[in-house]
Design a protein around this motif. Sequence first.
Motif, PDB file in Angstrom:
ATOM      1  N   VAL A   6       0.866  -1.176   0.000  1.00  0.00           N
ATOM      2  CA  VAL A   6       0.000   0.000   0.000  1.00  0.00           C
ATOM      3  C   VAL A   6       0.903   1.226   0.000  1.00  0.00           C
ATOM      4  N   LEU A   7       0.875   1.954  -1.108  1.00  0.00           N
ATOM      5  CA  LEU A   7       1.623   3.212  -1.198  1.00  0.00           C
ATOM      6  C   LEU A   7       0.654   4.328  -0.825  1.00  0.00           C
ATOM      7  N   LEU A   8       0.777   4.787   0.393  1.00  0.00           N
ATOM      8  CA  LEU A   8      -0.080   5.844   0.910  1.00  0.00           C
ATOM      9  C   LEU A   8       0.525   7.192   0.535  1.00  0.00           C
ATOM     10  N   ALA A   9      -0.250   7.988  -0.185  1.00  0.00           N
ATOM     11  CA  ALA A   9       0.226   9.317  -0.610  1.00  0.00           C
ATOM     12  C   ALA A   9      -0.783  10.361  -0.146  1.00  0.00           C
ATOM     13  N   HIS A  10      -0.745  10.626   1.139  1.00  0.00           N
ATOM     14  CA  HIS A  10      -1.645  11.628   1.728  1.00  0.00           C
ATOM     15  C   HIS A  10      -0.797  12.573   2.575  1.00  0.00           C
ATOM     16  N   PRO A  11      -0.670  13.837   2.161  1.00  0.00           N
ATOM     17  CA  PRO A  11       0.200  14.755   2.886  1.00  0.00           C
ATOM     18  C   PRO A  11      -0.286  15.118   4.287  1.00  0.00           C
ATOM     19  N   LEU A  12      -1.554  14.869   4.585  1.00  0.00           N
ATOM     20  CA  LEU A  12      -2.105  15.211   5.897  1.00  0.00           C
ATOM     21  C   LEU A  12      -2.838  14.015   6.505  1.00  0.00           C
ATOM     22  N   ILE A  13      -2.208  12.862   6.499  1.00  0.00           N
ATOM     23  CA  ILE A  13      -2.872  11.635   6.942  1.00  0.00           C
ATOM     24  C   ILE A  13      -3.318  11.728   8.396  1.00  0.00           C
ATOM     25  N   GLU A  14      -2.604  12.484   9.215  1.00  0.00           N
ATOM     26  CA  GLU A  14      -2.962  12.595  10.631  1.00  0.00           C
ATOM     27  C   GLU A  14      -4.358  13.185  10.804  1.00  0.00           C
ATOM     28  N   SER A  15      -4.756  14.059   9.901  1.00  0.00           N
ATOM     29  CA  SER A  15      -6.067  14.703  10.014  1.00  0.00           C
ATOM     30  C   SER A  15      -7.104  14.085   9.071  1.00  0.00           C
ATOM     31  N   SER A  16      -6.770  12.987   8.438  1.00  0.00           N
ATOM     32  CA  SER A  16      -7.688  12.337   7.500  1.00  0.00           C
ATOM     33  C   SER A  16      -8.361  11.147   8.159  1.00  0.00           C
ATOM     34  N   THR A  17      -9.608  11.286   8.484  1.00  0.00           N
ATOM     35  CA  THR A  17     -10.351  10.163   9.050  1.00  0.00           C
ATOM     36  C   THR A  17     -10.559   9.084   8.001  1.00  0.00           C
ATOM     37  N   ILE A  18     -10.907   9.484   6.799  1.00  0.00           N
ATOM     38  CA  ILE A  18     -11.270   8.536   5.738  1.00  0.00           C
ATOM     39  C   ILE A  18     -10.085   7.663   5.334  1.00  0.00           C
ATOM     40  N   ASN A  19      -9.014   8.270   4.850  1.00  0.00           N
ATOM     41  CA  ASN A  19      -7.860   7.497   4.374  1.00  0.00           C
ATOM     42  C   ASN A  19      -7.140   6.789   5.511  1.00  0.00           C
ATOM     43  N   ARG A  20      -7.068   7.422   6.676  1.00  0.00           N
ATOM     44  CA  ARG A  20      -6.418   6.779   7.821  1.00  0.00           C
ATOM     45  C   ARG A  20      -7.182   5.513   8.217  1.00  0.00           C
ATOM     46  N   THR A  21      -8.509   5.588   8.257  1.00  0.00           N
ATOM     47  CA  THR A  21      -9.329   4.423   8.604  1.00  0.00           C
ATOM     48  C   THR A  21      -9.182   3.317   7.553  1.00  0.00           C
ATOM     49  N   LEU A  22      -9.155   3.708   6.290  1.00  0.00           N
ATOM     50  CA  LEU A  22      -8.963   2.732   5.220  1.00  0.00           C
ATOM     51  C   LEU A  22      -7.620   2.026   5.346  1.00  0.00           C
TER      52      LEU A  22
END
Length: 179
Positions: A6-22
């Motif tokens: 899984v290549l996670l490319a989210h610059p603000l993952i700490e504040s992302s409920t959606i992508n962090r949960t996924l």
Amino acid sequence: MKRILVLLAHPLIESSTINRTLVEALSKHDQTTIHNLYQAYPDFQVDVEQEKKLLLYHNIIIFVFPIYWYSTPSLLKEWQDRVLEYGFAYGTKGNKLHGKTLLCMTSTGSPESTYQSDDNQGSIMKTLLMPIEKMAQDTGFNYIEPLTLYGSRTAIEEDRLTPHINHCLNKINALLSEE
């Protein structure tokens, strides 16, 4: 045994409920490696050789990212430009990724109606992700139709997050069970 990267490319993952949960749900598969590109490369200095090793070790590659202004986050593009080199990913001897599977799991803040064409004949998401699909074709990946959660800002309140994550996990399980 198939292995998932899984290549996670989210610059603000700490504040992302959606992508962090996924990503948390995806990490529960024993065969899964979660690789947070923004954590690994805050300076955008991608370690090309390390990334190639990760690609070679895994069979299924999943890009997880939010759509920002109708595109991928910039580090994912930088990763592609640096890692998918001639002689490795494409070209006369660039067959190292042939037969591997590529799947995009994306999210949008705006509702699906924002991603409808002006003539209302369908979603423009396929067009937006065309560069990734073409990259997959050029590098020998088996490109799987992307999974998108539209309107992520209201997904929890509207009880759409859990069904989306279940759909993503079902897709992973199907890919793992394919011969």
